[in-house]
Write an enzyme that holds these catalytic residues in place. Structure first.
Site, PDB file in Angstrom:
ATOM      1  N   GLN A  79       0.817  -1.201   0.000  1.00 28.26           N
ATOM      2  CA  GLN A  79       0.000   0.000   0.000  1.00 28.26           C
ATOM      3  C   GLN A  79       0.860   1.265   0.000  1.00 28.26           C
ATOM      4  OE1 GLN A  79       0.100  -2.416   2.158  1.00 28.26           O
ATOM      5  NE2 GLN A  79      -1.924  -3.263   2.593  1.00 28.26           N
TER       6      GLN A  79
ATOM      7  N   TYR B 206      -2.482 -26.088  43.586  1.00 28.04           N
ATOM      8  CA  TYR B 206      -2.430 -27.477  43.146  1.00 28.04           C
ATOM      9  C   TYR B 206      -1.239 -27.686  42.213  1.00 28.04           C
ATOM     10  CZ  TYR B 206      -7.470 -28.420  44.111  1.00 28.04           C
ATOM     11  OH  TYR B 206      -8.693 -28.619  44.650  1.00 28.04           O
TER      12      TYR B 206
ATOM     13  N   GLY C 219     -13.631 -34.468  41.815  1.00 25.82           N
ATOM     14  CA  GLY C 219     -13.411 -34.821  40.420  1.00 25.82           C
ATOM     15  C   GLY C 219     -12.622 -36.093  40.238  1.00 25.82           C
TER      16      GLY C 219
ATOM     17  N   ASN D  57     -10.435 -31.610  35.422  1.00 27.62           N
ATOM     18  CA  ASN D  57      -9.655 -31.911  36.619  1.00 27.62           C
ATOM     19  C   ASN D  57      -8.273 -31.294  36.651  1.00 27.62           C
ATOM     20  OD1 ASN D  57     -11.254 -33.247  38.318  1.00 27.62           O
ATOM     21  ND2 ASN D  57     -10.461 -35.280  37.904  1.00 27.62           N
TER      22      ASN D  57
END
Lengths: 566, 254
Positions: free
Chosen positions: A155, A341, A461, A497
């Site tokens: 362009q 975790y 879970g 989980n």
């Protein structure tokens, strides 16, 4: 199974650093010292007050808001050693919001796309009669590395992006054709021979053959503002414009559609598949990453080819960070709890110790020379052998937690322990057998043993995923299973989980690392992420996380150029 | 042939205890006598002596649809009366607490009716109609299933099961809902299960000694109890279940 002696306890240094008492003590005095134990929490309080003053809205106020006035830290607020690094960090610094390296790891995956060049070259040569030579390819790559960050090539009057904001964006190429690679400018080439050990390099070059592939990394700032689905679109637009510019094409001619189709669909390797509508995510988002592909993204085996355990542990660290902390913890759930975790799997050398116990065991009992990865001396993955290795590694890990009560206190949640014990079992089976599904099967036996031994496992879970896992670890029927390499975070039973997905990816990787394979699922992805120009070093994810935690990691996508100085 | 529950494998005292607690034919040994009123206070769902709040009218007063299942199942007293569903939740120390999460769930399923247990690593909850709950809670607290120092009644902020013990042998509780009265040697609750201070202390008795705990626990533990490894039958049985599930899904036959 039969217990073996292993005098080394990799976690002891961390336990001694973290706890004042003997690591084997059963009792302690809970000092209930609250937040003042932690330098980071004190910093949070100070920063919270400051922010409150500047914004006029109340903010971090743990003394008042946590449990009606009982602050965190009624027991010891522990620091954590990032496994394999010797660096101790505050737990807070392992939340991805507080850790620039973690953010960058995911940014580097999400902003990556691999695009085949052969299709475009065929269009140019066969359809348009243009000549494609190493010189034209070099010129094209020069144009592309101008255009990909957001600059104009065709362009006449166009807005562009500031190079200082998008300096992490570029494209390199790779091929199995040595002659072609030699003819291309080294700045643009991923040199497979230099990046990989000879055996792996040869295998990868044979797999890639004479094809030429582009490893594109769009600007971090773009993929952060948009999403993973943007990567192929941004890339395809700039690829198309670069072809037009470099090969002097007509901007609107019909052949451009062929180039666009190749760049957006036919020749594209996404890092992650698009997810079902209910997940509402495009391609290149974490839920769609196949475990085999993720294992290939992690590059530790290039650096430490004789330590498949270490390489697998790095996949665990990277995987739990991405799949637990970012994918499940934030995309899918929200909140901050998942970090606690996930970090269990890559801190304090606990999983490392359990896994190396497994290595000692497979060497001692099955004569697997795990430090010499090879498909030749792997053990046959019979049910009996899977059971034996997984049982011994699980029992040993449980006993370590029992014998060192501070270790149990370190991994105070059952989900943490379950993930870590099962991971060590799965990795040990994976490396011993060179079979990823055997590794997964070892994981599930570990879960059952853990539950029976302690009459507890993880959170709710685990009742689903881990107690029906035995039944689907060898199933390859659609909707019920797949080989581990092709499973991913959105595999039916895996979708909810925490504490599993990164470990699964590592178990998949461990089988191939044990065999000394050059890749787990995709040689293209393996080569792409070997790139030393990437912001995040995929060979040392845990070290990078540690750098992020101590604020020494420099990420991309910063906006300081365009915001007021602070 | 009528089904005869086996309640699980194993040759160890841990396995034996698990079977015993699950078996409704085994009469649980009563060790303490926490009163109905005191249990209501600890659970904190209603004021002692107050009427049971209801979720629906008594079954006898509401139009029941014609339903063969309803005809087969005799409602519990709480269901009959339309009681709310409320809960009691326990945290159990891994240092030889007599009950442990899955064991609780299994024994409750064998011994109680109309319950909804939930099993996690650090806590185990049982939910049921309120007056049934109060009846079941008596068994769960007054018998050999409970130890005042190693079992905690905790609705929220439960953690403690995996931590080292406090110097007085109590399981850690961030909220210190119960404390050991050193003088009397008795554990007393000063807060209810979600941590609200009680108007009066509730005594739940003396902590059991280590010997008793070791003889009554349902967890394997190589430092303070029976190593799981030593119960070969239990380990082999678990391996067998896994192997059969792997090969034959959930309908294992050999």
């Amino acid at each position: 199974m039969a217990k073996i002696e292993r005098s080394q306890k990799l976690f002891l240094k961390a336990l001694k650093e973290k706890f004042a008492e003997d690591p084997q003590s059963e009792k302690t005095v809970f000092a209930r010292e609250g937040l003042k134990q932690s330098a980071r929490k004190k910093e949070f309080i100070e920063a919270g007050k400051k922010m409150e003053m500047s914004r006029g809205i109340s903010m971090y106020d743990p003394v008042r808001c946590h449990l009606g006035g009982i602050p965190l830290g009624q027991r010891q607020l522990m620091t954590y050693e990032v496994s394999g690094t010797g660096v101790f960090v505050e737990g807070d610094d392992l939340h991805f919001v507080n850790n620039a390296a973690m953010q960058q790891m995911w940014d580097d995956i999400r902003r990556t796309i691999i695009v085949n060049m052969d299709l475009a070259h065929q269009t140019l040569q066969k359809r348009l009669g243009k000549e494609v030579t190493p010189e034209t390819i070099n010129e094209y790559l020069h144009v592309l590395n101008h255009a990909m960050p957001g600059a104009a090539v065709v362009q006449e009057h166009m807005v562009e992006t500031h190079p200082g904001l998008v300096d992490d964006c570029y494209c390199k190429v790779f091929t199995g054709d040595d002659e072609m690679a030699d003819d291309l400018e080294p700045q643009f080439v991923l040199n497979i021979d230099k990046l990989f050990p000879a055996k792996q390099a040869a295998a990868m070059k044979a797999a890639v053959g004479k094809s030429l592939w582009q490893a594109v990394h769009i600007p971090t700032i773009v993929s952060r503002t948009c999403d993973g689905g943007t990567t192929s679109r941004w890339s395809a637009m700039q690829l198309g414009m670069s072809f037009i510019g470099a090969y002097r094409m007509c901007a609107g001619e019909a052949a451009v559609a062929d180039l666009a189709f190749a760049a957006k669909h036919a020749g594209v390797i996404q890092m992650a598949d698009i997810l079902p509508a209910r997940r509402a995510r495009g391609p290149n988002e974490p839920g769609g990453i196949k475990f085999g592909n993720f294992a290939d993204m992690i590059q530790t085996d290039r650096k430490y080819p004789n330590d498949p355990a270490r390489c697998s542990l790095e996949i665990v660290g990277a995987g739990t960070m991405l799949f637990d902390q970012i994918w499940l913890g934030s995309y899918m759930s929200g909140g901050v709890g998942f970090t606690q975790y996930a970090t269990a799997a890559y801190t304090d050398n606990i999983l490392d110790e359990y896994t190396y116990y497994g290595m000692d065991y497979i060497k001692d009992k099955y004569k697997v020379n795990w430090q010499n990865p090879s498909e030749k001396d792997r053990v046959k993955p019979t049910q009996e052998i899977v059971n034996d290795i997984a049982t011994e590694v699980t029992l040993n890990a449980m006993e370590q937690y029992e014998q060192f009560p501070t270790l149990m206190e370190d991994h105070f949640g059952g989900s943490q322990r379950a993930g870590v014990i099962a991971a060590a079992s799965g990795l040990s089976v994976g490396i011993a057998t060179g079979n990823s599904n055997a590794g997964l099967n070892g994981w599930y036996l570990s879960m059952l043993l853990h539950k029976e031994g302690w009459s507890r496992l993880g959170f709710f879970g685990y009742d689903l995923q881990d107690q029906c896992g035995s039944t689907n670890s060898l199933s390859v029927r659609p909707d019920e299973g797949a080989v581990g390499e092709l499973r991913g975070p959105n595999y039916p039973n895996y979708a909810m989980n925490v504490g599993h997905q990164g470990e699964y990816a590592a178990i998949v990787g461990s089988a191939h690392l044990g065999r000394g394979d050059a890749w787990s699922l995709s040689p293209l992805i393996k080569i792409c992420f070997s790139d030393p120009s990437l912001k995040f070093d995929f060979a040392e994810p845990r070290r990078e996380f540690a750098k992020g935690a101590i604020r020494e990691f420099m990420p991309a996508g910063e906006r300081s150029l365009i915001i007021p100085a602070r | 042939m009528a089904y005869k529950p086996q309640y699980g494998p194993g040759t160890s005292i841990v396995a034996e205890n698990r079977r015993k607690y699950m078996d409704p034919a085994h009469k649980l040994e009563k060790i303490r006598d926490v009163t109905d009123e005191d249990l209501v206070l600890i659970m904190g769902h209603r004021a002692p002596g107050s009427a049971y709040p209801t979720a629906h009218p008594p079954l006898a007063e509401q139009q029941e649809p014609a339903c063969p299942v309803r005809k087969m199942v005799t409602p519990t007293d709480g269901a009959k009366a339309g009681d709310r569903v409320r809960y009691i939740q326990f945290a159990d120390s891994m240092f030889n607490a007599p009950s442990q999460p899955y064991e609780r769930t299994y024994l409750e399923a064998y011994r109680f009716r109309g319950i909804d247990p939930g099993t996690l690593s650090g806590r185990q909850i049982i939910e049921c109609r309120e007056r049934d709950l109060e009846k079941y809670a008596k068994d769960l607290v007054n018998t050999e299933l409970f130890d005042p120092a190693r079992c905690g009644i905790r609705g929220a902020t439960v953690h403690g099961h995996s931590l080292r013990l406090a110097e007085d042998g109590m399981m850690f509780d961030m909220l210190q809902r119960c404390i050991l009265d050193k003088k009397a040697g008795v554990v007393k609750y000063v807060k209810n299960q979600i941590g609200e201070p009680l108007d009066k202390e509730v005594k739940v008795g003396k902590p059991m000694d280590e010997k008793w705990l070791k003889a009554h626990t349902t967890i394997f533990h190589s430092l303070v109890g029976v190593p799981f490894r030593d119960d070969k039958e239990y380990v082999e049985y678990t391996q067998r279940i896994h192997s059969l599930r792997t090969k034959y899904g959930f309908m294992p036959t050999e």
